[in-house]
Design a protein around this motif. Structure first.
Motif, PDB file in Angstrom:
ATOM      1  N   LYS A  93      12.480  26.472  16.721  1.00 49.56           N
ATOM      2  CA  LYS A  93      10.956  27.597  17.207  1.00 49.56           C
ATOM      3  C   LYS A  93       9.891  26.626  17.909  1.00 49.56           C
ATOM      4  O   LYS A  93      10.241  25.454  17.224  1.00 49.56           O
ATOM      5  CB  LYS A  93      10.616  27.638  16.077  1.00 49.56           C
ATOM      6  CG  LYS A  93      11.483  28.972  15.335  1.00 49.56           C
ATOM      7  CD  LYS A  93      11.456  29.371  13.614  1.00 49.56           C
ATOM      8  CE  LYS A  93      12.251  30.776  13.309  1.00 49.56           C
ATOM      9  NZ  LYS A  93      12.487  31.374  13.108  1.00 49.56           N
ATOM     10  N   ILE A  94       9.109  27.171  18.544  1.00 42.47           N
ATOM     11  CA  ILE A  94       8.910  26.508  19.752  1.00 42.47           C
ATOM     12  C   ILE A  94       6.897  27.052  19.498  1.00 42.47           C
ATOM     13  O   ILE A  94       7.429  28.680  19.365  1.00 42.47           O
ATOM     14  CB  ILE A  94       8.834  26.409  20.918  1.00 42.47           C
ATOM     15  CG1 ILE A  94      10.556  25.813  21.045  1.00 42.47           C
ATOM     16  CG2 ILE A  94       8.226  25.889  21.516  1.00 42.47           C
ATOM     17  CD1 ILE A  94      11.061  25.763  22.302  1.00 42.47           C
ATOM     18  N   ALA A 101       3.066  27.334  28.224  1.00 35.30           N
ATOM     19  CA  ALA A 101       3.870  28.663  27.650  1.00 35.30           C
ATOM     20  C   ALA A 101       4.281  28.971  28.586  1.00 35.30           C
ATOM     21  O   ALA A 101       4.809  29.875  29.392  1.00 35.30           O
ATOM     22  CB  ALA A 101       2.693  29.755  27.293  1.00 35.30           C
ATOM     23  N   LEU A 105       6.347  25.580  30.478  1.00 31.23           N
ATOM     24  CA  LEU A 105       7.557  26.163  29.915  1.00 31.23           C
ATOM     25  C   LEU A 105       8.621  26.520  29.984  1.00 31.23           C
ATOM     26  O   LEU A 105       9.625  26.398  29.997  1.00 31.23           O
ATOM     27  CB  LEU A 105       7.502  26.623  28.134  1.00 31.23           C
ATOM     28  CG  LEU A 105       6.769  25.019  27.327  1.00 31.23           C
ATOM     29  CD1 LEU A 105       6.901  26.341  25.656  1.00 31.23           C
ATOM     30  CD2 LEU A 105       7.392  24.472  26.585  1.00 31.23           C
ATOM     31  N   LEU A 109      12.040  25.525  29.661  1.00 34.24           N
ATOM     32  CA  LEU A 109      13.410  25.976  28.783  1.00 34.24           C
ATOM     33  C   LEU A 109      13.775  26.532  29.530  1.00 34.24           C
ATOM     34  O   LEU A 109      15.933  26.253  29.317  1.00 34.24           O
ATOM     35  CB  LEU A 109      12.515  27.498  27.938  1.00 34.24           C
ATOM     36  CG  LEU A 109      11.778  27.305  26.756  1.00 34.24           C
ATOM     37  CD1 LEU A 109      10.698  28.437  27.093  1.00 34.24           C
ATOM     38  CD2 LEU A 109      11.657  26.287  26.184  1.00 34.24           C
ATOM     39  N   LEU A 123       9.832  31.144  21.300  1.00 36.65           N
ATOM     40  CA  LEU A 123       9.044  30.472  21.378  1.00 36.65           C
ATOM     41  C   LEU A 123       7.867  32.114  20.992  1.00 36.65           C
ATOM     42  O   LEU A 123       7.660  32.966  21.516  1.00 36.65           O
ATOM     43  CB  LEU A 123       9.121  30.678  23.180  1.00 36.65           C
ATOM     44  CG  LEU A 123       7.753  30.362  23.493  1.00 36.65           C
ATOM     45  CD1 LEU A 123       6.880  28.930  23.302  1.00 36.65           C
ATOM     46  CD2 LEU A 123       7.143  30.411  25.539  1.00 36.65           C
ATOM     47  N   GLU A 125       3.321  32.102  21.806  1.00 38.68           N
ATOM     48  CA  GLU A 125       2.458  31.682  21.845  1.00 38.68           C
ATOM     49  C   GLU A 125       1.045  31.987  21.771  1.00 38.68           C
ATOM     50  O   GLU A 125       0.535  32.658  20.217  1.00 38.68           O
ATOM     51  CB  GLU A 125       1.765  32.197  23.718  1.00 38.68           C
ATOM     52  CG  GLU A 125       0.840  31.811  24.315  1.00 38.68           C
ATOM     53  CD  GLU A 125       0.810  32.269  25.707  1.00 38.68           C
ATOM     54  OE1 GLU A 125      -0.504  32.168  26.332  1.00 38.68           O
ATOM     55  OE2 GLU A 125       1.835  33.409  26.208  1.00 38.68           O
TER      56      GLU A 125
END
Length: 301
Positions: A93-94, A101, A105, A109, A123, A125
């Motif tokens: 979990k990010i 983002a 990312l 990712l 993800l 934000e």
């Protein structure tokens, strides 16, 4: 009380829906409801406020969520400690603020997925304050943020140098400013669009303006906006100027949709950080994600 009940409760809380939680857990909705009802009966509390669109946590539910999320995180750590197959199919979990983002990312990712195709990630934000709060409260495993806030549980590791610049409409008025001005005192004479309170970009912009001797109270801030893309569109329409990441403005600068102006005589760089909760052991997934971010940084240097 058992972990299956807590897992059902946490998923409903995070997805704000019994049906979505059921799909996530490959259970029927009545089974998820039964798990939650069992918890409510055992603890003699009401966990959710329900309406026709979504469910929300009660005060008691918020309190239980903090403990339940930590228990599920610890369960994952136990699996990893013994190299369980469950850990190999984990979901990291990010949480990430806007600039990481949207502009960094996707590449990070993509590399993560290529290297670990069986692993999933989720993800969310948020602004920088929300990211750091999520890491501190352990509702996410790792965060990417544009500022440091005083959270004793959080460890910050820089992974990218981001330059903040003034972005202006490409019209005669601002072309003249760019050609004739040598400082940034002119900012006090033009309308300005700022990121919202809690944004790392805003915090760093205000910090750098103060370094340049600009009294923030004298600025004509005409709008506060959360979305960087909306801010750029507003600048292009001539509503005002803004201070954002050069990374975010790169495409519009390339096509000369907007103009760039330095934020002071010296190049002003801020750090972007990977942040994790140092009070808990990092999972293997977090370590792998941090390693990729570190490699990403070295490639850009």
């Amino acid at each position: 009380m058992n972990l299956k009940q807590l897992e059902a409760f946490v998923n409903v809380a995070e997805k704000r829906s019994f049906s979505k939680a059921a799909r996530e857990l490959y259970l029927t909705q009545p089974t998820v409801s039964a798990h939650v009802s069992a918890l409510e009966k055992e603890l003699n509390i009401k966990l959710f406020l329900r309406n026709t669109r979504e469910v929300g946590l009660t005060d008691e539910g918020e309190k239980l969520y903090q403990y339940a999320r930590q228990m599920l995180n610890l369960e994952q750590l136990i699996y990893e400690a013994f190299d369980s197959d469950v850990a190999s199919n984990s979901c990291i979990k990010i949480a990430a603020s806007t600039i990481p983002a949207q502009y960094l990312l996707p590449d990070i990712l993509s590399r993560y997925s290529s290297m670990y195709p069986k692993e999933q990630f989720e993800l969310v934000e948020s602004d920088s304050a929300g990211v750091i709060r999520a890491v501190s409260e352990r509702t996410v495993d790792i965060g990417f943020t544009g500022t440091i806030l005083d959270k004793k549980s959080c460890e910050y590791v820089p992974f990218f140098d981001d330059e903040l610049i003034i972005v202006m409409p490409n019209n005669e008025k601002y072309r003249q400013i760019k050609e004739t001005e040598t400082g940034i005192e002119w900012l006090e004479r033009v309308p300005i669009i700022m990121r919202e309170q809690g944004s790392g970009t805003r915090k760093e912009a205000e910090k750098q303006l103060k370094r340049e001797g600009i009294d923030i109270r004298k600025l004509n801030v005409v709008a506060n906006m959360e979305n960087t893309e909306v801010i750029k569109q507003s600048v292009k329409k001539g509503i005002g100027v803004t201070i954002i990441s050069k990374l975010a403005a790169a495409e519009d600068l390339k096509w000369e949709n907007v103009l760039a102006y330095p934020l002071g005589e010296k190049k002003r760089v801020r750090k972007l950080y990977v942040v994790y909760n140092k009070e808990y052991p990092r999972t293997k997934a977090v370590k792998k994600m941090m390693k990729i971010a570190e490699t990403f940084k070295s490639e850009l240097e």
